[in-house]
Design an enzyme around this catalytic site. Structure first.
Site, PDB file in Angstrom:
ATOM      1  N   ASP A  16      55.557 -13.686  25.181  1.00  0.00           N
ATOM      2  CA  ASP A  16      55.799 -12.253  25.792  1.00  0.00           C
ATOM      3  C   ASP A  16      54.109 -11.425  26.009  1.00  0.00           C
ATOM      4  OD1 ASP A  16      58.301 -12.621  25.568  1.00  0.00           O
ATOM      5  OD2 ASP A  16      58.568 -11.121  23.650  1.00  0.00           O
ATOM      6  N   ARG A  97      52.763  -2.120  11.242  1.00  0.00           N
ATOM      7  CA  ARG A  97      52.115  -1.829  12.509  1.00  0.00           C
ATOM      8  C   ARG A  97      51.351  -0.651  12.574  1.00  0.00           C
ATOM      9  NH1 ARG A  97      53.963  -6.031  13.633  1.00  0.00           N
ATOM     10  NH2 ARG A  97      55.744  -6.713  14.790  1.00  0.00           N
ATOM     11  N   ASP A 126      59.594  -0.919  16.746  1.00  0.00           N
ATOM     12  CA  ASP A 126      58.016  -1.184  16.909  1.00  0.00           C
ATOM     13  C   ASP A 126      57.201  -0.348  17.809  1.00  0.00           C
ATOM     14  OD1 ASP A 126      57.718  -2.914  14.707  1.00  0.00           O
ATOM     15  OD2 ASP A 126      57.778  -4.666  15.784  1.00  0.00           O
ATOM     16  N   SER A 181      64.468 -14.011  16.504  1.00  0.00           N
ATOM     17  CA  SER A 181      63.334 -13.237  16.545  1.00  0.00           C
ATOM     18  C   SER A 181      62.713 -12.972  15.291  1.00  0.00           C
ATOM     19  CB  SER A 181      63.437 -11.811  17.400  1.00  0.00           C
ATOM     20  OG  SER A 181      62.457 -11.013  17.245  1.00  0.00           O
TER      21      SER A 181
END
Length: 410
Positions: A16, A97, A126, A181
Site C-alpha cells: 500500500d 498512532r 487509523d 490484515s
C-alpha cells in the site's frame, strides 16, 4: 494540488504505502516524497524497507526507533490509567498512532513539508488517529489520504499500478500474502480480515504468530513476579529492566504460556463493528499485575472512581484523542492515584490463564488485624449495628411509607 511541493508519508514498506509514493508524485506534480518509517517493535527488516522506499521514488527516508518513547510515554500512562477498550482491547494500535503521527509532524516541520500522507483506509480508525494528531500539533499542515481519493479498489489493482511505475514487488509475498490484515508492535499483534470477518469462525492456529495456542503451552505452570514503582513496571523476577527489555522479557514468558489472546467484536469509531484477534502476552501480564496491586493500595472511593476514568481514558485513546485537554487532565488524576501503587505482584501462568499468586506493597491498605475471623482488639463488632441502622435508614423509611400508604388505601 500544485501548491504542495513536499510530502511526508507514513511508510511501512508494504504494498500500500510503496504504491502511494509514485501515486503522490503523479498526482502532486513535482512534489518530493519523504518516507518515514517508525520502528515500534515490529520484526521488520528496516534496511530492506529503506532501500524499497528509495526504489519506489522517495527522495529521503527516515527510519525512527521509537520503542522506548512508545512504552514510557504512551503505554505506561495507559497502564497506569487501567484503560482497556470495551473490556478486552489493550489499545495496541490506538496509542501507537499518535506517537507515529507526532514524529511525522516533527519531520514535516524539519523538512519544511506542506503535507503529511498516510495509508489508512476510509473504513478504519487509523485515519482518524493520524489526522487528529496532525490537527492537534500542526493544523497548518495539509493531510492526504490516498485510499479516500484514488481509483484502486483491490490488491490486484495495486500490483498492476506498482509494476507500471517500477515499484519493487516481492511476488511471493504480495501475490500469496498472509491472509489477515496485521498491525504489529512491541505491545501487540492484531489480526483482521479473511475468515475472521465472520464472528462465528473460531480463529485457526495459523493466526497466532506470537503466542503459543494455550492447548500447546507447557503442562506445568510458570510463576513470574513484577515489581512496580508508582504504577510503572520496573522489574521482572527481581531483575530491574528498562521498558523495552522488560516488555520483551514478559512477551517471551507470556507467549510461551499461551496468555494474552483476545478475540473481540469491537465498535469502531467510524460506526461499524469489526472482529479482531489480538496477541498481547506481555501486556496482558502487566495489566493484570497492575490491577492486582491497585486492589491492595487504593481506597474504595478512589478505586471505584478510577474505574470510570479508565473507561473514559480508553475511549479517548481509541478515538485518536491522545493530544486532547481531557486526556491530559485525566493523566493528572491518574498520576496522583499512582503515588502509592508500588510493590510486587506474583502471578501463576498456565495454558492461557493468568492467576494471582500473592501481592505485597509498603503502601498496602490491607490489615489482617481488622479482617481476621479470629479474636482481635482493633475492631468492635458492636459498632456495626449503629452503622447499619444509619446506612439502612432510607430503606426503612421507604418501607414504612409503603406500609402507611397501603393501610390508607384500604
Amino acid at each position: 494540488m500544485s501548491e504542495i511541493k513536499k510530502i511526508v508519508l507514513a511508510y511501512s514498506g508494504g504494498l500500500d504505502t510503496s504504491v502511494i509514493i509514485p501515486w503522490l508524485k503523479e498526482n502532486y506534480a513535482g512534489a518530493e516524497v519523504i518516507a518515514a518509517c517508525a520502528d515500534v517493535g515490529q520484526p521488520d527488516d528496516f534496511e530492506a524497507i529503506e532501500k524499497k522506499a528509495y526504489a519506489s521514488g522517495a527522495s529521503k527516508v527516515y527510519i525512527m526507533d521509537i520503542k522506548k518513547e512508545f512504552l514510557e510515554e504512551y503505554v505506561w500512562p495507559t497502564v497506569k490509567a487501567g484503560a482497556v477498550y470495551e473490556g478486552k482491547y489493550l489499545l495496541g494500535t490506538s496509542f501507537a498512532r499518535p506517537l507515529i503521527s507526532k514524529k511525522l509532524v516533527e519531520i514535516a516541520k524539519q523538512e519544511g513539508a506542506d503535507a503529511i500522507a498516510h495509508g489508512a483506509t476510509g473504513k478504519g480508525n487509523d485515519q482518524v488517529r493520524f489526522e487528529l494528531t496532525v490537527k492537534a500539533l500542526a493544523p497548518e499542515i495539509k493531510l492526504i489520504a490516498p485510499w479516500r481519493m484514488w481509483d484502486m479498489k483491490s490488491r490486484e489493482d495495486e500490483l498492476v499500478y506498482a509494476e507500471k511505475h517500477g515499484v519493487p514487488i516481492d511476488y511471493k509475498s504480495e501475490e500469496n500474502p498472509y491472509p489477515y490484515s496485521m498491525d504489529w508492535n512491541i505491545w501487540h499483534l492484531s489480526h483482521e480480515g479473511d475468515d475472521l470477518e465472520n464472528p462465528a469462525n473460531a480463529p485457526k492456529d495459523m493466526v497466532y504468530m506470537v503466542t503459543t495456542p494455550p492447548e500447546k503451552a507447557p503442562d506445568v505452570p510458570e510463576y513470574v513476579t513484577i515489581d512496580f514503582e508508582q504504577g510503572v513496571p520496573v522489574a521482572v523476577n527481581g531483575q530491574k529492566m528498562g521498558a523495552v527489555e522488560l516488555l520483551t522479557e514478559l512477551n517471551a514468558i507470556g507467549a510461551k504460556n499461551g496468555v494474552g489472546i483476545v478475540d473481540i467484536v469491537e465498535n469502531r469509531l467510524v460506526g461499524m463493528k469489526s472482529r479482531g484477534i489480538y496477541e498481547n502476552p506481555g501486556g496482558a501480564i502487566i495489566m493484570y499485575a497492575h490491577r492486582e496491586l491497585e486492589y491492595l493500595c487504593l481506597d474504595r472511593d478512589t478505586y471505584h472512581y478510577k474505574e470510570k476514568v479508565a473507561n473514559e481514558y480508553a475511549e479517548l485513546v481509541y478515538d485518536g484523542k491522545w493530544f486532547s485537554p481531557l486526556r491530559e487532565a485525566l493523566d493528572a488524576f491518574v498520576n496522583e492515584t499512582q503515588e502509592t501503587v508500588t510493590g510486587t505482584v506474583k502471578l501463576k501462568l498456565y495454558k492461557g490463564n493468568i492467576m494471582s499468586a500473592g501481592s505485597t506493597s509498603p503502601y498496602s491498605l490491607y490489615s489482617e488485624e481488622y479482617v481476621t475471623f479470629g479474636e482481635d482488639d482493633v475492631y468492635d463488632q458492636t459498632d456495626a449495628e449503629g452503622f447499619i441502622n444509619l446506612f439502612g435508614l432510607p430503606l426503612k423509611m421507604r418501607a414504612l411509607m409503603k406500609q402507611h400508604a397501603e393501610k390508607a388505601g384500604k
